[in-house]
Motif scaffolding. Structure first.
Motif, PDB file in Angstrom:
ATOM      1  N   CYS A 173       5.033  -0.780   5.268  1.00 11.74           N
ATOM      2  CA  CYS A 173       5.738  -2.061   5.345  1.00 11.74           C
ATOM      3  C   CYS A 173       5.391  -2.852   6.594  1.00 11.74           C
ATOM      4  N   ASP A 174       4.902  -2.220   7.658  1.00  8.45           N
ATOM      5  CA  ASP A 174       4.440  -2.914   8.852  1.00  8.45           C
ATOM      6  C   ASP A 174       3.200  -2.201   9.369  1.00  8.45           C
ATOM      7  N   VAL A 175       2.274  -2.962   9.951  1.00 11.86           N
ATOM      8  CA  VAL A 175       1.034  -2.394  10.488  1.00 11.86           C
ATOM      9  C   VAL A 175       0.723  -3.049  11.828  1.00 11.86           C
ATOM     10  N   VAL A 176       0.281  -2.240  12.788  1.00 16.02           N
ATOM     11  CA  VAL A 176      -0.318  -2.741  14.020  1.00 16.02           C
ATOM     12  C   VAL A 176      -1.722  -2.163  14.056  1.00 16.02           C
ATOM     13  N   SER A 177      -2.710  -3.039  14.055  1.00 23.38           N
ATOM     14  CA  SER A 177      -4.109  -2.615  14.116  1.00 23.38           C
ATOM     15  C   SER A 177      -4.467  -2.286  15.559  1.00 23.38           C
ATOM     16  N   LEU A 178      -5.341  -1.282  15.713  1.00 24.54           N
ATOM     17  CA  LEU A 178      -5.797  -0.862  17.036  1.00 24.54           C
ATOM     18  C   LEU A 178      -7.293  -1.134  17.150  1.00 24.54           C
ATOM     19  N   LEU A 179      -7.772  -1.281  18.371  1.00 25.32           N
ATOM     20  CA  LEU A 179      -9.206  -1.433  18.593  1.00 25.32           C
ATOM     21  C   LEU A 179      -9.905  -0.184  18.052  1.00 25.32           C
ATOM     22  N   GLY A 180     -11.015  -0.334  17.389  1.00 18.14           N
ATOM     23  CA  GLY A 180     -11.729   0.806  16.839  1.00 18.14           C
ATOM     24  C   GLY A 180     -11.406   1.089  15.385  1.00 18.14           C
ATOM     25  N   GLY A 181     -10.442   0.379  14.825  1.00 19.41           N
ATOM     26  CA  GLY A 181     -10.153   0.521  13.401  1.00 19.41           C
ATOM     27  C   GLY A 181      -8.963   1.372  13.035  1.00 19.41           C
ATOM     28  N   GLU A 195       0.850  -1.185   0.000  1.00 19.55           N
ATOM     29  CA  GLU A 195       0.000   0.000   0.000  1.00 19.55           C
ATOM     30  C   GLU A 195       0.889   1.240   0.000  1.00 19.55           C
ATOM     31  N   ILE A 196       0.595   2.185  -0.871  1.00 22.96           N
ATOM     32  CA  ILE A 196       1.331   3.444  -0.929  1.00 22.96           C
ATOM     33  C   ILE A 196       0.430   4.528  -0.345  1.00 22.96           C
ATOM     34  N   LEU A 197       0.945   5.270   0.629  1.00 21.14           N
ATOM     35  CA  LEU A 197       0.184   6.377   1.197  1.00 21.14           C
ATOM     36  C   LEU A 197       0.504   7.633   0.394  1.00 21.14           C
ATOM     37  N   ILE A 215      -1.450   1.705  13.286  1.00 27.33           N
ATOM     38  CA  ILE A 215      -0.127   2.313  13.302  1.00 27.33           C
ATOM     39  C   ILE A 215       0.610   1.741  12.107  1.00 27.33           C
ATOM     40  N   VAL A 216       1.193   2.623  11.288  1.00 26.55           N
ATOM     41  CA  VAL A 216       1.879   2.174  10.082  1.00 26.55           C
ATOM     42  C   VAL A 216       3.330   2.620  10.103  1.00 26.55           C
ATOM     43  N   HIS A 217       4.182   1.720   9.673  1.00 21.70           N
ATOM     44  CA  HIS A 217       5.615   1.974   9.503  1.00 21.70           C
ATOM     45  C   HIS A 217       5.843   2.090   8.008  1.00 21.70           C
ATOM     46  N   LEU A 218       6.445   3.188   7.566  1.00 29.58           N
ATOM     47  CA  LEU A 218       6.594   3.487   6.149  1.00 29.58           C
ATOM     48  C   LEU A 218       8.052   3.450   5.708  1.00 29.58           C
ATOM     49  N   SER A 219       8.239   3.166   4.422  1.00 24.08           N
ATOM     50  CA  SER A 219       9.582   3.222   3.835  1.00 24.08           C
ATOM     51  C   SER A 219       9.451   3.502   2.347  1.00 24.08           C
ATOM     52  N   PRO A 220      10.563   3.918   1.717  1.00 21.81           N
ATOM     53  CA  PRO A 220      10.529   4.087   0.264  1.00 21.81           C
ATOM     54  C   PRO A 220      10.222   2.752  -0.400  1.00 21.81           C
ATOM     55  N   TYR A 221       9.654   2.803  -1.574  1.00 12.00           N
ATOM     56  CA  TYR A 221       9.242   1.578  -2.249  1.00 12.00           C
ATOM     57  C   TYR A 221      10.018   1.372  -3.543  1.00 12.00           C
TER      58      TYR A 221
END
Length: 156
Positions: free
Chosen positions: A14-22, A4-6, A25-31
């Motif tokens: 490149c990494d995601v931690v989902s939180l309660l409520g939807g 996914e590109i923001l 937290i996203v960790h981003l890097s060049p693609y």
């Protein structure tokens, strides 16, 4: 979520931690693309060194990570100054760039061992801890405030 590109920053999740409520937290890097097989460059040093965001369910930024470094570390302004000097002298270490000291987070990890409730697995809930890693240090992230505090644990 992978690849996914923001659009707001033109970086890849490149990494995601989902939180309660939807929220997440996203960790981003060049693609990587055919034009950039080794990955795009970071657009700026501040984004590179603060490459973790909390996004709400509408994919809007709630916070961008704030770093609390180890007190024994050189201050950021001096790190940037030194990195620019080292880069100008031809030092090929990737942390020394023309923009300054490059120290992005390299991983985002959810530790569920201390969770107060066992479910839902893979989602942050009270008691869980979120860790961010750089090339050298481990940081504990507060999902509410976006503060990543260096634990003092050095990575090897």
């Amino acid at each position: 979520m992978s690849r996914e590109i923001l659009k707001f920053c033109d970086l890849q999740v490149c990494d995601v931690v989902s939180l309660l409520g939807g929220d997440r937290i996203v960790h981003l890097s060049p693609y990587s693309t055919p034009d950039f097989p080794m990955g795009k460059d970071w657009p700026d040093i501040e984004l590179a060194n603060h490459n973790v965001f909390r996004m709400n369910v509408k994919n809007e930024v709630v916070w961008q990570v704030r770093r609390v470094e180890n007190e024994t570390r050189m201050p950021w302004d001096r790190l940037h100054e030194r990195a620019k000097e080292m880069h100008a002298q031809g030092n090929s270490d990737g942390r020394y760039t023309a923009m300054g000291f490059l120290d992005p987070f390299t991983a985002l990890n959810l530790d569920e061992r201390s969770a107060i409730v066992p479910e839902p697995k893979g989602v942050w809930r009270p008691g869980c801890e979120v860790y961010l890693l750089t090339r050298w240090w481990s940081c504990l992230l507060d999902p509410e405030t976006g503060t990543a505090a260096c634990t003092g644990e050095q990575l090897k």
